[in-house]
Design a protein around this motif. Structure first.
Motif, short mmCIF file in Angstrom:
data_model
loop_
_atom_site.label_atom_id
_atom_site.label_comp_id
_atom_site.label_asym_id
_atom_site.label_seq_id
_atom_site.Cartn_x
_atom_site.Cartn_y
_atom_site.Cartn_z
N LEU A 131 47.62 32.82 55.68
CA LEU A 131 47.48 32.66 54.23
C LEU A 131 48.26 31.44 53.74
O LEU A 131 47.80 30.70 52.87
CB LEU A 131 47.97 33.92 53.52
CG LEU A 131 47.08 35.15 53.64
CD1 LEU A 131 47.83 36.40 53.19
CD2 LEU A 131 45.80 34.98 52.83
N VAL A 136 40.56 31.02 49.67
CA VAL A 136 40.37 32.41 50.08
C VAL A 136 40.21 32.48 51.60
O VAL A 136 39.43 31.74 52.19
CB VAL A 136 39.13 33.02 49.41
CG1 VAL A 136 38.95 34.47 49.86
CG2 VAL A 136 39.26 32.96 47.90
N TYR A 168 37.57 37.84 55.88
CA TYR A 168 37.91 38.83 56.89
C TYR A 168 37.63 38.34 58.31
O TYR A 168 38.32 38.73 59.25
CB TYR A 168 37.15 40.14 56.60
CG TYR A 168 37.58 40.78 55.31
CD1 TYR A 168 38.81 41.41 55.19
CD2 TYR A 168 36.77 40.72 54.17
CE1 TYR A 168 39.23 41.98 54.01
CE2 TYR A 168 37.18 41.28 52.97
CZ TYR A 168 38.41 41.91 52.90
OH TYR A 168 38.82 42.46 51.72
N ARG A 225 42.13 45.69 55.38
CA ARG A 225 42.62 45.88 54.01
C ARG A 225 43.88 46.75 54.00
O ARG A 225 44.86 46.44 53.30
CB ARG A 225 41.54 46.53 53.16
CG ARG A 225 40.42 45.59 52.72
CD ARG A 225 39.38 46.37 51.96
NE ARG A 225 38.33 45.53 51.43
CZ ARG A 225 37.16 45.98 51.02
NH1 ARG A 225 36.90 47.28 51.08
NH2 ARG A 225 36.25 45.16 50.54
N ILE A 273 46.89 44.77 55.28
CA ILE A 273 47.35 43.77 54.32
C ILE A 273 48.02 44.45 53.12
O ILE A 273 49.02 43.95 52.59
CB ILE A 273 46.17 42.88 53.87
CG1 ILE A 273 45.69 42.03 55.07
CG2 ILE A 273 46.58 41.97 52.72
CD1 ILE A 273 44.37 41.32 54.85
N ASN A 274 47.51 45.60 52.71
CA ASN A 274 48.15 46.35 51.62
C ASN A 274 49.55 46.82 52.03
O ASN A 274 50.47 46.84 51.20
CB ASN A 274 47.29 47.53 51.20
CG ASN A 274 46.09 47.10 50.36
OD1 ASN A 274 46.13 46.06 49.71
ND2 ASN A 274 45.03 47.89 50.38
N LYS A 313 51.73 43.83 51.64
CA LYS A 313 52.00 43.53 50.23
C LYS A 313 53.12 44.42 49.68
O LYS A 313 53.94 43.97 48.88
CB LYS A 313 50.72 43.70 49.41
CG LYS A 313 49.67 42.62 49.68
CD LYS A 313 48.34 42.94 49.00
CE LYS A 313 48.44 42.81 47.50
NZ LYS A 313 47.11 43.02 46.87
N GLN A 342 54.76 39.50 43.98
CA GLN A 342 53.33 39.42 44.25
C GLN A 342 53.03 38.06 44.85
O GLN A 342 52.99 37.05 44.16
CB GLN A 342 52.50 39.63 42.98
CG GLN A 342 51.01 39.64 43.28
CD GLN A 342 50.16 39.81 42.03
OE1 GLN A 342 50.67 39.80 40.92
NE2 GLN A 342 48.87 39.96 42.20
N ILE A 389 50.51 37.84 47.71
CA ILE A 389 49.14 37.88 48.21
C ILE A 389 48.21 38.42 47.13
O ILE A 389 48.46 39.49 46.56
CB ILE A 389 49.05 38.76 49.47
CG1 ILE A 389 49.99 38.23 50.55
CG2 ILE A 389 47.62 38.83 49.99
CD1 ILE A 389 50.13 39.15 51.75
N VAL A 390 47.14 37.69 46.86
CA VAL A 390 46.17 38.08 45.83
C VAL A 390 44.87 38.50 46.50
O VAL A 390 44.36 37.81 47.37
CB VAL A 390 45.91 36.90 44.87
CG1 VAL A 390 44.88 37.29 43.81
CG2 VAL A 390 47.21 36.44 44.22
N ASN A 391 44.33 39.64 46.07
CA ASN A 391 43.05 40.13 46.57
C ASN A 391 41.92 39.48 45.79
O ASN A 391 41.90 39.52 44.56
CB ASN A 391 42.99 41.66 46.43
CG ASN A 391 41.66 42.22 46.88
OD1 ASN A 391 40.99 41.64 47.73
ND2 ASN A 391 41.27 43.35 46.31
N TYR A 431 41.53 37.40 50.86
CA TYR A 431 42.84 37.30 50.20
C TYR A 431 43.27 35.84 50.15
O TYR A 431 42.79 35.00 50.92
CB TYR A 431 43.88 38.12 50.95
CG TYR A 431 43.61 39.61 50.94
CD1 TYR A 431 44.20 40.44 49.99
CD2 TYR A 431 42.75 40.18 51.87
CE1 TYR A 431 43.94 41.80 49.97
CE2 TYR A 431 42.48 41.54 51.86
CZ TYR A 431 43.09 42.36 50.91
OH TYR A 431 42.83 43.70 50.89
#
Length: 219
Positions: free
Chosen positions: A161, A168, A171, A190, A193-194, A197, A203, A205-207, A213
């Motif tokens: 990232l 972006v 996946y 997902r 990555i959650n 996070k 904050q 990492i932005v979805n 991401y």
């Protein structure tokens, strides 16, 4: 890879679908823009292949509508139209590539491969937020200059990232880099990555819905 194809020419639609399926992809084909929009709103896709001149909702307004809804998905337009204004508008709306009909199916495959395997430019020390930075050479995440402990996979996610800030990461790229090419489901990625996070104090990492991401450049 899961592909949505919008093409009202049944012969061409069948040819593209069969070719992509032979290459190991899953293709969902639609012949009008409204049906395609409904599918995108209710499901997740890795790539859109959109014809411009289709019934009910044309390809360009479809992409514009998706972006208004904050749905961002890699997009390749295909069209027999030669009008440079249409081509310019396609790129202005955020499409990633454009193929003029007729084209060889192998060319479409090459364009897809190029799109989905974008390499990043190496950097070593990267600021992520006001307090977070990352040393990609030492593979260490720093918070206010102090090293943070992460698992190997979480570190790979952060490095990927960080090297693609303001872009972006989809996946497929996560699967290739953070999971070393091992086949893994999108829900599994997902969830991982959650978990990452939740370990971070800001904050970072932005979805990006239906796409992947990103880390935005700090202001």
């Amino acid at each position: 890879m899961k592909i949505l194809l919008l093409e009202d020419d049944q012969l061409l639609s069948n040819a593209i679908s069969q070719f992509m399926q032979l290459k190991g992809h899953t293709v969902y084909a639609y012949r009008d823009g409204l049906s395609a929009l409904e599918a995108i709103e209710s499901d997740t896709f890795d790539l859109l292949i959109l014809d411009i001149n289709v019934p009910k909702m044309k390809g360009l307004p479809l992409l514009e509508t998706l972006h208004e809804k904050k749905i961002y998905i890699h997009t390749i337009f295909i069209s027999a139209l030669k009008d440079i204004d249409d081509i310019s508008r396609a790129f202005d709306l955020g499409c990633h590539d454009y193929l003029k009909k007729p084209f060889h199916l192998k060319e479409l495959e090459l364009r897809i491969d190029k799109l989905l395997h974008t390499t990043y430019v190496p950097e070593y020390h990267i600021r992520l937020t006001e307090n977070y930075s990352i040393d990609t050479e030492k593979e260490q995440l720093l918070f206010k200059g102090e090293g943070q402990t992460l698992s190997e996979r979480h570190m790979k996610i952060m490095i990927l990232l960080a090297h693609n800030r303001n872009h972006v990461v989809d996946y497929l790229l996560f699967e290739e880099y953070a999971w070393d090419g091992m086949e893994v489901t999108i829900p599994t990625m997902r969830a991982e990555i959650n978990r990452l996070k939740k370990l971070l104090r800001e904050q970072v990492i932005v979805n990006i819905r239906n796409m992947g991401y990103m880390i935005k450049n700090p202001r």
